[in-house]
Write a protein that holds these residues in place. Structure first.
Motif, PDB file in Angstrom:
ATOM      1  N   GLY A 199     -12.827   5.716  -2.761  1.00  0.00           N
ATOM      2  CA  GLY A 199     -13.976   5.286  -3.446  1.00  0.00           C
ATOM      3  C   GLY A 199     -15.176   6.247  -3.726  1.00  0.00           C
ATOM      4  O   GLY A 199     -15.986   6.221  -4.374  1.00  0.00           O
ATOM      5  N   GLY A 200     -14.525   7.527  -3.341  1.00  0.00           N
ATOM      6  CA  GLY A 200     -15.293   8.659  -3.416  1.00  0.00           C
ATOM      7  C   GLY A 200     -15.621   9.023  -4.707  1.00  0.00           C
ATOM      8  O   GLY A 200     -16.623   9.785  -5.284  1.00  0.00           O
ATOM      9  N   ASP A 201     -14.589   8.869  -5.508  1.00  0.00           N
ATOM     10  CA  ASP A 201     -14.585   9.222  -6.971  1.00  0.00           C
ATOM     11  C   ASP A 201     -14.503   7.982  -7.860  1.00  0.00           C
ATOM     12  O   ASP A 201     -13.575   7.105  -7.759  1.00  0.00           O
ATOM     13  N   THR A 202     -15.322   7.467  -8.802  1.00  0.00           N
ATOM     14  CA  THR A 202     -15.401   6.658  -9.688  1.00  0.00           C
ATOM     15  C   THR A 202     -15.706   7.135 -11.144  1.00  0.00           C
ATOM     16  O   THR A 202     -16.698   8.079 -11.175  1.00  0.00           O
ATOM     17  N   VAL A 203     -14.732   6.854 -12.236  1.00  0.00           N
ATOM     18  CA  VAL A 203     -15.019   7.404 -13.493  1.00  0.00           C
ATOM     19  C   VAL A 203     -14.934   6.465 -14.494  1.00  0.00           C
ATOM     20  O   VAL A 203     -14.344   5.568 -14.329  1.00  0.00           O
ATOM     21  N   ARG A 255       0.891  -1.185   0.065  1.00  0.00           N
ATOM     22  CA  ARG A 255      -0.072  -0.098  -0.095  1.00  0.00           C
ATOM     23  C   ARG A 255       0.864   1.222  -0.134  1.00  0.00           C
ATOM     24  O   ARG A 255       1.557   1.479   0.952  1.00  0.00           O
ATOM     25  N   THR A 256       0.850   2.058  -1.134  1.00  0.00           N
ATOM     26  CA  THR A 256       1.552   3.403  -1.218  1.00  0.00           C
ATOM     27  C   THR A 256       0.465   4.293  -1.564  1.00  0.00           C
ATOM     28  O   THR A 256      -0.516   3.947  -2.224  1.00  0.00           O
ATOM     29  N   SER A 257       1.056   5.583  -1.523  1.00  0.00           N
ATOM     30  CA  SER A 257       0.291   6.613  -2.168  1.00  0.00           C
ATOM     31  C   SER A 257       0.088   6.574  -3.679  1.00  0.00           C
ATOM     32  O   SER A 257      -0.357   7.350  -4.233  1.00  0.00           O
ATOM     33  N   ASN A 258       1.177   5.836  -4.243  1.00  0.00           N
ATOM     34  CA  ASN A 258       0.950   5.694  -5.629  1.00  0.00           C
ATOM     35  C   ASN A 258      -0.009   4.991  -6.204  1.00  0.00           C
ATOM     36  O   ASN A 258      -0.223   4.767  -7.305  1.00  0.00           O
ATOM     37  N   THR A 259      -0.998   4.698  -5.445  1.00  0.00           N
ATOM     38  CA  THR A 259      -2.271   3.870  -5.878  1.00  0.00           C
ATOM     39  C   THR A 259      -3.419   4.667  -5.147  1.00  0.00           C
ATOM     40  O   THR A 259      -4.226   4.085  -5.069  1.00  0.00           O
ATOM     41  N   ASP A 260      -3.301   5.694  -4.795  1.00  0.00           N
ATOM     42  CA  ASP A 260      -4.313   6.527  -4.218  1.00  0.00           C
ATOM     43  C   ASP A 260      -5.488   6.667  -5.330  1.00  0.00           C
ATOM     44  O   ASP A 260      -6.622   6.750  -4.977  1.00  0.00           O
ATOM     45  N   ALA A 276     -11.662   3.042 -16.794  1.00  0.00           N
ATOM     46  CA  ALA A 276     -12.197   3.451 -15.402  1.00  0.00           C
ATOM     47  C   ALA A 276     -11.143   3.654 -14.390  1.00  0.00           C
ATOM     48  O   ALA A 276      -9.916   3.100 -14.672  1.00  0.00           O
ATOM     49  N   ALA A 277     -11.787   4.442 -13.562  1.00  0.00           N
ATOM     50  CA  ALA A 277     -10.668   4.685 -12.417  1.00  0.00           C
ATOM     51  C   ALA A 277     -11.442   4.991 -11.216  1.00  0.00           C
ATOM     52  O   ALA A 277     -12.748   5.466 -11.098  1.00  0.00           O
ATOM     53  N   MET A 278     -10.736   4.924  -9.931  1.00  0.00           N
ATOM     54  CA  MET A 278     -11.421   5.105  -8.742  1.00  0.00           C
ATOM     55  C   MET A 278     -10.235   5.690  -7.811  1.00  0.00           C
ATOM     56  O   MET A 278      -8.938   5.454  -7.937  1.00  0.00           O
ATOM     57  N   THR A 279     -10.485   6.654  -6.662  1.00  0.00           N
ATOM     58  CA  THR A 279      -9.854   7.224  -5.904  1.00  0.00           C
ATOM     59  C   THR A 279      -9.893   5.944  -4.550  1.00  0.00           C
ATOM     60  O   THR A 279     -10.679   5.332  -4.494  1.00  0.00           O
ATOM     61  N   TRP A 280      -8.802   6.303  -3.741  1.00  0.00           N
ATOM     62  CA  TRP A 280      -8.632   5.190  -2.719  1.00  0.00           C
ATOM     63  C   TRP A 280      -9.871   5.225  -1.561  1.00  0.00           C
ATOM     64  O   TRP A 280     -10.298   4.160  -1.480  1.00  0.00           O
ATOM     65  N   ALA A 305      -3.039   0.660 -13.631  1.00  0.00           N
ATOM     66  CA  ALA A 305      -2.286   1.759 -13.212  1.00  0.00           C
ATOM     67  C   ALA A 305      -2.614   2.410 -12.143  1.00  0.00           C
ATOM     68  O   ALA A 305      -3.725   2.446 -11.441  1.00  0.00           O
ATOM     69  N   GLY A 306      -1.563   2.978 -11.302  1.00  0.00           N
ATOM     70  CA  GLY A 306      -1.669   3.519 -10.223  1.00  0.00           C
ATOM     71  C   GLY A 306      -1.034   5.000 -10.054  1.00  0.00           C
ATOM     72  O   GLY A 306      -0.083   5.266 -10.788  1.00  0.00           O
ATOM     73  N   ALA A 307      -1.470   6.031  -9.552  1.00  0.00           N
ATOM     74  CA  ALA A 307      -1.150   7.210  -9.263  1.00  0.00           C
ATOM     75  C   ALA A 307      -1.171   8.027  -7.957  1.00  0.00           C
ATOM     76  O   ALA A 307      -2.024   7.554  -7.171  1.00  0.00           O
ATOM     77  N   PRO A 308      -0.433   8.839  -7.567  1.00  0.00           N
ATOM     78  CA  PRO A 308      -0.730   9.689  -6.566  1.00  0.00           C
ATOM     79  C   PRO A 308      -2.195  10.312  -6.542  1.00  0.00           C
ATOM     80  O   PRO A 308      -2.474  10.396  -7.732  1.00  0.00           O
ATOM     81  N   PHE A 309      -2.964  10.703  -5.569  1.00  0.00           N
ATOM     82  CA  PHE A 309      -4.162  11.454  -5.888  1.00  0.00           C
ATOM     83  C   PHE A 309      -4.203  12.538  -6.850  1.00  0.00           C
ATOM     84  O   PHE A 309      -3.602  13.366  -7.111  1.00  0.00           O
TER      85      PHE A 309
END
Length: 124
Positions: A55-59, A27-32, A49-53, A97-101
């Motif tokens: 789950g507040g945002d899903t696209v 678990r790192t911030s690179n998958t926020d 598709a994507a989601m934030t850690w 793929a993972g990214a910081p927030f």
């Protein structure tokens, strides 16, 4: 360094379903923000598709909206992509793929870590 490993791809008939999983080694911030992209032969990699850690945002891309569902598993290091009513045009290699927030979900250069991909083939 976090690693992402995808699984769950395969061959399915049109109208069928598959469930992809992406597991992060740590678990790192690179998958926020965690996303799925796909790339078909001869085409550019495209956002799915994507989601934030939290789950507040899903696209979702317009092409999969209403058919695909992105979610985080009980193992908080896993993100799943439930794909229903699959179509031949969904055939591609699917990458996690993972990214910081970020809320710039669609841009590939926002993502700092990528899995190796899993093949999804949908026959007509």
């Amino acid at each position: 360094q976090v690693q992402l490993v995808e699984s769950g791809g395969g061959l399915v008939r049109a109208g069928g379903s598959l469930r992809l999983s992406c597991v992060a080694s740590v678990r790192t911030s690179n998958t926020d923000t965690t996303a799925w992209f796909r790339q078909a032969p001869g085409k550019e990699r495209e956002f799915v598709a994507a989601m934030t850690w939290s789950g507040g945002d899903t696209v979702y891309s317009d092409s999969v909206k209403g058919r695909f569902l992105i979610s985080r598993g009980y193992d908080m290091n896993a993100v799943h992509l439930q794909m229903n009513n699959l179509k031949p045009e969904d055939t591609a290699v699917y990458y996690c793929a993972g990214a910081p927030f970020t809320r710039d979900f669609y841009q590939t250069n926002e993502y700092v870590v990528w899995g190796r991909g899993t093949q999804v083939t949908v026959s007509s």
